[in-house]
Design a protein around this motif. Sequence first.
Motif, mmCIF file in Angstrom:
data_model
loop_
_atom_site.group_PDB
_atom_site.id
_atom_site.type_symbol
_atom_site.label_atom_id
_atom_site.label_comp_id
_atom_site.label_asym_id
_atom_site.label_seq_id
_atom_site.Cartn_x
_atom_site.Cartn_y
_atom_site.Cartn_z
ATOM 1 N N THR A 49 44.724 30.384 39.191
ATOM 2 C CA THR A 49 44.615 31.585 40.025
ATOM 3 C C THR A 49 44.698 32.816 39.128
ATOM 4 O O THR A 49 45.041 32.721 37.946
ATOM 5 C CB THR A 49 45.744 31.642 41.058
ATOM 6 O OG1 THR A 49 47.003 31.791 40.348
ATOM 7 C CG2 THR A 49 45.794 30.379 41.913
ATOM 8 N N SER A 50 44.430 33.996 39.711
ATOM 9 C CA SER A 50 44.542 35.242 38.943
ATOM 10 C C SER A 50 45.972 35.444 38.458
ATOM 11 O O SER A 50 46.199 35.924 37.344
ATOM 12 C CB SER A 50 44.101 36.438 39.793
ATOM 13 O OG SER A 50 42.714 36.371 40.053
ATOM 14 N N ASP A 391 45.785 38.961 43.414
ATOM 15 C CA ASP A 391 45.998 37.826 44.313
ATOM 16 C C ASP A 391 46.511 38.288 45.678
ATOM 17 O O ASP A 391 46.188 37.696 46.710
ATOM 18 C CB ASP A 391 46.991 36.834 43.696
ATOM 19 C CG ASP A 391 46.290 35.787 42.831
ATOM 20 O OD1 ASP A 391 45.045 35.790 42.782
ATOM 21 O OD2 ASP A 391 46.991 34.984 42.195
#
Length: 432
Positions: A49-50, A391
């Motif tokens: 994920t980021s 996110d």
Amino acid sequence: MERSLEQTTMRKVAWRLVPFICLLYFIAFIDRVNIGFAALTMNKDLGFTSAVFGFGAGVFFFGYFLCEVPSNIILDKVGARLWIARVMITWGIISFAFAFVQGEYSFYTLRFLLGAAEAGFFPGIILYLSYWFPIRYRAGVVSLFMAAAPISVVLGSPLSSALLEMEGILGLHGWQWMFIIEAIPASLLGVMVLFYMTDRPEKAKWLADDQRAWLVTEMNEEHARKKVAAKHGIVAGMSDPRVLALALIYFGTSAGLYTLGIWAPQIIKSFGLSTMAVGFLNGVPPTIAIIAMILWARHSDKTRERTWHVVIACLVAAAGLMLAGGASSAVAVIAALTLVNIGISSAKPPLWAMPTMFLSGSAAAVGIATINSIGNLGGFVGPWAIGWIKDQTGSFTGGLMFVAALLVLSAVVTLLVARAGRRAEPASAVAS
């Protein structure tokens, strides 16, 4: 005659040392931020994920923070030649290992180890330059050295993009090939350092006798002039309030620098561009920044002014980040990132000319490392904040605004340091 000897000596020293250390920093910066290009495909392959990527990219600076001061103390004791060689060989090996990352924890571990391995390189070079160049030359020389960072983005961006196209060759992903190929020069140059670098002017057999004598005398006299007012001990280098203030200033500039190095490719790609287009466009802002930085540093040296040269540059970078956060097209974001690059790059040379104005000896080694180690934690906070906020919000805007605020804080602290210095001058004059 004296002026002519000075000019020929400094020209020879500059041509001998500056291109080589620029090459070293060029390779260092590519290995430090090529993770930003790897992310264009690696994140999907590994399921990052980021927030995971932002934390992993930034955790580099925890290893850097913990090892920075000890590394610079060792460099001051054993010499730059041996220690810089050690730094480069070990970071080359660890950079190579990134090709074999399996998941987020191995990613975090290698980023931490890369920071620990590379700790001491940048402040070590800043300290090394203070052995060879009198203060009146220093901001200009530092600007040439630091130009290697934006140059590495200019040349490294299309190179990294091209290496990503090696997807599937010998069963490896493109990002794995990128790490392997870009890691090799660091270790090779580390070996070369052992044969090329000279620790101190006294050992420079490549200088003529009169040139070597002039430079040794000049640097000894500068050291003697600082001896009355300058601080020398290890504790002094870590505890001087000016060192801690400069570290806070550097914190903001580091947050901005690594926001660019780590997130700019993804920010540009968010406008729907191809990987190769991102590679070439990402090189445009630092190309312009190189010219601006060198001219700004020369002006700082010519006027002997540091404070406003740092303040203005930080505010320009902050304005660029705010504009990037609101950009609605690729053209607009490239223009905004150009302002950020100009500001970040231009702030650093006058900022790095400040510590050796009031520190020398062990205090200079420790003080410079302290500024760099604490300040570079901004390289964790900036990229991590952008990943976490993205996110949460689905946008880069909030994170860019946060980093812009850190740069405004850097500008304010710079003004406060200058004001405190002006207040202290009359008191020291009375005491003397």
